[in-house]
Design a protein around this motif. Structure first.
Motif, PDB file in Angstrom:
ATOM      1  N   ILE A   3       0.829  -1.199   0.000  1.00 11.79           N
ATOM      2  CA  ILE A   3       0.000   0.000   0.000  1.00 11.79           C
ATOM      3  C   ILE A   3       0.867   1.253   0.000  1.00 11.79           C
ATOM      4  N   HIS A   4       0.470   2.228  -0.825  1.00 17.53           N
ATOM      5  CA  HIS A   4       1.048   3.559  -0.770  1.00 17.53           C
ATOM      6  C   HIS A   4       0.183   4.400   0.167  1.00 17.53           C
ATOM      7  N   LEU A   5       0.802   4.943   1.180  1.00 20.58           N
ATOM      8  CA  LEU A   5       0.087   5.690   2.204  1.00 20.58           C
ATOM      9  C   LEU A   5       0.161   7.186   1.933  1.00 20.58           C
ATOM     10  N   GLY A   6      -1.004   7.835   1.914  1.00 19.21           N
ATOM     11  CA  GLY A   6      -1.049   9.296   1.844  1.00 19.21           C
ATOM     12  C   GLY A   6      -0.744   9.867   3.218  1.00 19.21           C
ATOM     13  N   ALA A   7       0.502   9.749   3.629  1.00 14.66           N
ATOM     14  CA  ALA A   7       0.887  10.056   5.010  1.00 14.66           C
ATOM     15  C   ALA A   7       0.688  11.525   5.358  1.00 14.66           C
ATOM     16  N   TYR A   8       0.717  12.392   4.364  1.00 16.37           N
ATOM     17  CA  TYR A   8       0.592  13.828   4.640  1.00 16.37           C
ATOM     18  C   TYR A   8      -0.753  14.180   5.261  1.00 16.37           C
ATOM     19  N   ALA A   9      -1.789  13.364   5.005  1.00 17.18           N
ATOM     20  CA  ALA A   9      -3.119  13.655   5.552  1.00 17.18           C
ATOM     21  C   ALA A   9      -3.175  13.449   7.062  1.00 17.18           C
ATOM     22  N   ALA A  10      -2.251  12.681   7.599  1.00 16.04           N
ATOM     23  CA  ALA A  10      -2.210  12.438   9.052  1.00 16.04           C
ATOM     24  C   ALA A  10      -1.009  13.093   9.708  1.00 16.04           C
ATOM     25  N   SER A  11      -0.285  13.904   8.961  1.00 17.26           N
ATOM     26  CA  SER A  11       0.932  14.532   9.474  1.00 17.26           C
ATOM     27  C   SER A  11       0.631  15.540  10.578  1.00 17.26           C
ATOM     28  N   PRO A  12       1.558  15.717  11.511  1.00 17.89           N
ATOM     29  CA  PRO A  12       1.394  16.762  12.534  1.00 17.89           C
ATOM     30  C   PRO A  12       1.700  18.159  11.998  1.00 17.89           C
ATOM     31  N   CYS A  13       2.202  18.242  10.749  1.00 19.22           N
ATOM     32  CA  CYS A  13       2.649  19.537  10.199  1.00 19.22           C
ATOM     33  C   CYS A  13       1.824  19.925   8.976  1.00 19.22           C
ATOM     34  N   HIS A  14       0.583  20.333   9.222  1.00 12.58           N
ATOM     35  CA  HIS A  14      -0.268  20.784   8.134  1.00 12.58           C
ATOM     36  C   HIS A  14      -0.055  22.256   7.824  1.00 12.58           C
ATOM     37  N   SER A  15      -0.075  23.089   8.838  1.00 14.36           N
ATOM     38  CA  SER A  15      -0.031  24.528   8.617  1.00 14.36           C
ATOM     39  C   SER A  15       1.254  25.182   9.116  1.00 14.36           C
ATOM     40  N   SER A  16       2.032  24.486   9.904  1.00 14.35           N
ATOM     41  CA  SER A  16       3.287  25.045  10.401  1.00 14.35           C
ATOM     42  C   SER A  16       4.327  23.938  10.496  1.00 14.35           C
ATOM     43  N   TRP A  17       5.582  24.321  10.398  1.00 15.01           N
ATOM     44  CA  TRP A  17       6.670  23.357  10.296  1.00 15.01           C
ATOM     45  C   TRP A  17       7.287  23.084  11.658  1.00 15.01           C
ATOM     46  N   ASP A  18       7.308  21.798  12.009  1.00 15.38           N
ATOM     47  CA  ASP A  18       7.936  21.326  13.242  1.00 15.38           C
ATOM     48  C   ASP A  18       8.797  20.122  12.870  1.00 15.38           C
ATOM     49  N   PRO A  19      10.070  20.341  12.523  1.00 16.94           N
ATOM     50  CA  PRO A  19      10.915  19.234  12.061  1.00 16.94           C
ATOM     51  C   PRO A  19      11.012  18.077  13.047  1.00 16.94           C
ATOM     52  N   ALA A  20      11.019  18.372  14.351  1.00 19.50           N
ATOM     53  CA  ALA A  20      11.135  17.301  15.348  1.00 19.50           C
ATOM     54  C   ALA A  20       9.899  16.413  15.323  1.00 19.50           C
ATOM     55  N   ALA A  21       8.713  17.022  15.251  1.00 16.02           N
ATOM     56  CA  ALA A  21       7.470  16.248  15.209  1.00 16.02           C
ATOM     57  C   ALA A  21       7.372  15.445  13.923  1.00 16.02           C
ATOM     58  N   GLU A  22       7.741  16.062  12.800  1.00 15.16           N
ATOM     59  CA  GLU A  22       7.656  15.353  11.521  1.00 15.16           C
ATOM     60  C   GLU A  22       8.683  14.222  11.450  1.00 15.16           C
ATOM     61  N   THR A  23       9.841  14.431  12.037  1.00 15.61           N
ATOM     62  CA  THR A  23      10.853  13.366  12.067  1.00 15.61           C
ATOM     63  C   THR A  23      10.347  12.181  12.885  1.00 15.61           C
ATOM     64  N   ALA A  24       9.754  12.456  14.029  1.00 11.94           N
ATOM     65  CA  ALA A  24       9.198  11.379  14.856  1.00 11.94           C
ATOM     66  C   ALA A  24       8.086  10.645  14.118  1.00 11.94           C
ATOM     67  N   TYR A  25       7.289  11.396  13.391  1.00 12.14           N
ATOM     68  CA  TYR A  25       6.201  10.802  12.607  1.00 12.14           C
ATOM     69  C   TYR A  25       6.753   9.883  11.512  1.00 12.14           C
ATOM     70  N   TYR A  26       7.747  10.365  10.775  1.00 12.70           N
ATOM     71  CA  TYR A  26       8.321   9.547   9.695  1.00 12.70           C
ATOM     72  C   TYR A  26       9.084   8.342  10.244  1.00 12.70           C
ATOM     73  N   ASP A  27       9.724   8.513  11.391  1.00 15.28           N
ATOM     74  CA  ASP A  27      10.398   7.364  12.008  1.00 15.28           C
ATOM     75  C   ASP A  27       9.381   6.264  12.323  1.00 15.28           C
ATOM     76  N   GLY A  28       8.201   6.667  12.769  1.00 16.00           N
ATOM     77  CA  GLY A  28       7.148   5.693  13.029  1.00 16.00           C
ATOM     78  C   GLY A  28       6.627   5.054  11.762  1.00 16.00           C
ATOM     79  N   LEU A  29       6.481   5.841  10.707  1.00 15.59           N
ATOM     80  CA  LEU A  29       6.008   5.310   9.430  1.00 15.59           C
ATOM     81  C   LEU A  29       6.969   4.259   8.877  1.00 15.59           C
ATOM     82  N   LYS A  30       8.251   4.460   9.102  1.00 14.94           N
ATOM     83  CA  LYS A  30       9.247   3.531   8.570  1.00 14.94           C
ATOM     84  C   LYS A  30       9.142   2.145   9.201  1.00 14.94           C
ATOM     85  N   ARG A  31       8.474   2.047  10.331  1.00 16.50           N
ATOM     86  CA  ARG A  31       8.300   0.742  10.978  1.00 16.50           C
ATOM     87  C   ARG A  31       7.083  -0.013  10.431  1.00 16.50           C
ATOM     88  N   LEU A  32       6.291   0.648   9.602  1.00 15.35           N
ATOM     89  CA  LEU A  32       5.110   0.020   9.023  1.00 15.35           C
ATOM     90  C   LEU A  32       5.468  -0.673   7.710  1.00 15.35           C
TER      91      LEU A  32
END
Length: 311
Positions: A3-32
């Protein structure tokens, strides 16, 4: 099921940039267990930081690039914007957006040293009923233009969105799937082009869970079906709206959602073996933590995977 996941729809960074939060989010995605991402293109690769995005991709992921976010962004200020526009300027501006996407793909492949973008989602804007006019002939001409360009191995996927229905406020209001299929057939060029069905958008158009099955059948019978992506739809919800393209999750997460495991299984049966299968669901409310967003994604991903046992 890959499956290709539209991960941006569940991202913590919709309207403002938080590299730490997005990094944690992508680190979690990589385990899926994912084939890769459906990734949005506005008029650049990443809404906030192109280099960050390239450096945080899983090495095994592939990308389906969707140009709908960019299309909708420009439509806010330019009602004539779109690949199917009867206005020559509006069509040229939309082709310009796609040329930007093509160049971004080339940059990605050079940066990563391999071809990761497997498909590009394109759309039959503009929105009808907003003063603009469109036609399948104009869309076919745009498709021929795009098919003549070098996409570095990527397939073009015409993602069907809800068509214009008189006396109803559309979410997208683009061409019908019948017109899109004819436009694909009329187009020429070396780059392959197929149709992609989004479950939620077909439900929004038809106001029925039978709508996606009909659209899948039409695309398959025309030998043009290239993909099936799942987003849910709700008739009414305080967070996801009323018949809005808000990427609602399965009803196992939001009971009001019309997307049930049985409905997904029916769509999978109708689609058969498709080249691209995807999932895109918005994590709401916006105050959810990164951990809560990852649980949301994983839960809905596992629900979709479980649907194969029902087919």
């Amino acid at each position: 099921m890959r499956i290709h996941l539209g991960a941006y729809a569940a991202s913590p960074c919709h309207s403002s940039w938080d590299p730490a939060a997005e990094t944690a989010y992508y680190d979690g995605l990589k385990r899926l267990d994912l084939a890769g991402l459906e990734h949005p293109y506005w008029d650049r690769l990443h809404r906030f930081d192109d280099a960050w995005f390239l450096d945080h991709l899983h090495p095994d992921w592939t990308i389906v690039l969707t140009t709908l976010p960019g299309t909708m962004h420009f439509l806010k200020e330019d009602s004539y914007f779109g690949l199917a526009s009867a206005d020559a300027g509006g069509r040229a501006r939309a082709l310009g957006l796609l040329e930007g996407a093509r160049r971004v793909i080339s940059h990605m492949h050079k940066y990563l040293g391999k071809r990761v973008v497997k498909a590009v989602e394109i759309h039959s804007a503009p929105r009808l009923g907003a003063g603009a006019k469109s036609s399948l002939e104009a869309f076919a001409a745009s498709l021929s233009d795009l098919r003549a360009r070098d996409w570095d191995g990527a397939t073009l996927l015409v993602e069907h969105c809800d068509k214009h229905v008189p006396e109803r406020s559309p979410d997208k209001g683009f061409l019908s799937i019948e017109d899109e299929a004819v436009a694909v057939r009329l187009s020429t060029g070396a780059t392959p082009v197929q149709l992609l069905i989004n479950w939620g958008r077909s439900v929004i158009e038809t106001r029925s869970i039978e709508g996606p099955l009909k659209h899948l059948r039409r695309a398959r019978e025309a030998e043009l079906l290239g993909g099936l992506f799942f987003s849910g739809a709700v008739q009414s919800h305080p967070l996801y709206g009323d018949w809005r393209d808000s990427h609602a999750p399965f009803n196992t997460t939001v009971p009001e959602s019309l997307l049930t495991p049985d409905a997904a299984a029916s769509a999978l049966r109708e689609a058969g073996d498709v080249p691209f299968l995807g999932l895109k669901m918005q994590a709401l409310p916006k105050t959810l933590s990164v951990a809560e967003r990852l649980r949301f994604v994983e839960t809905n991903l596992e629900t979709l995977k479980s649907c194969t046992t029902r087919t």
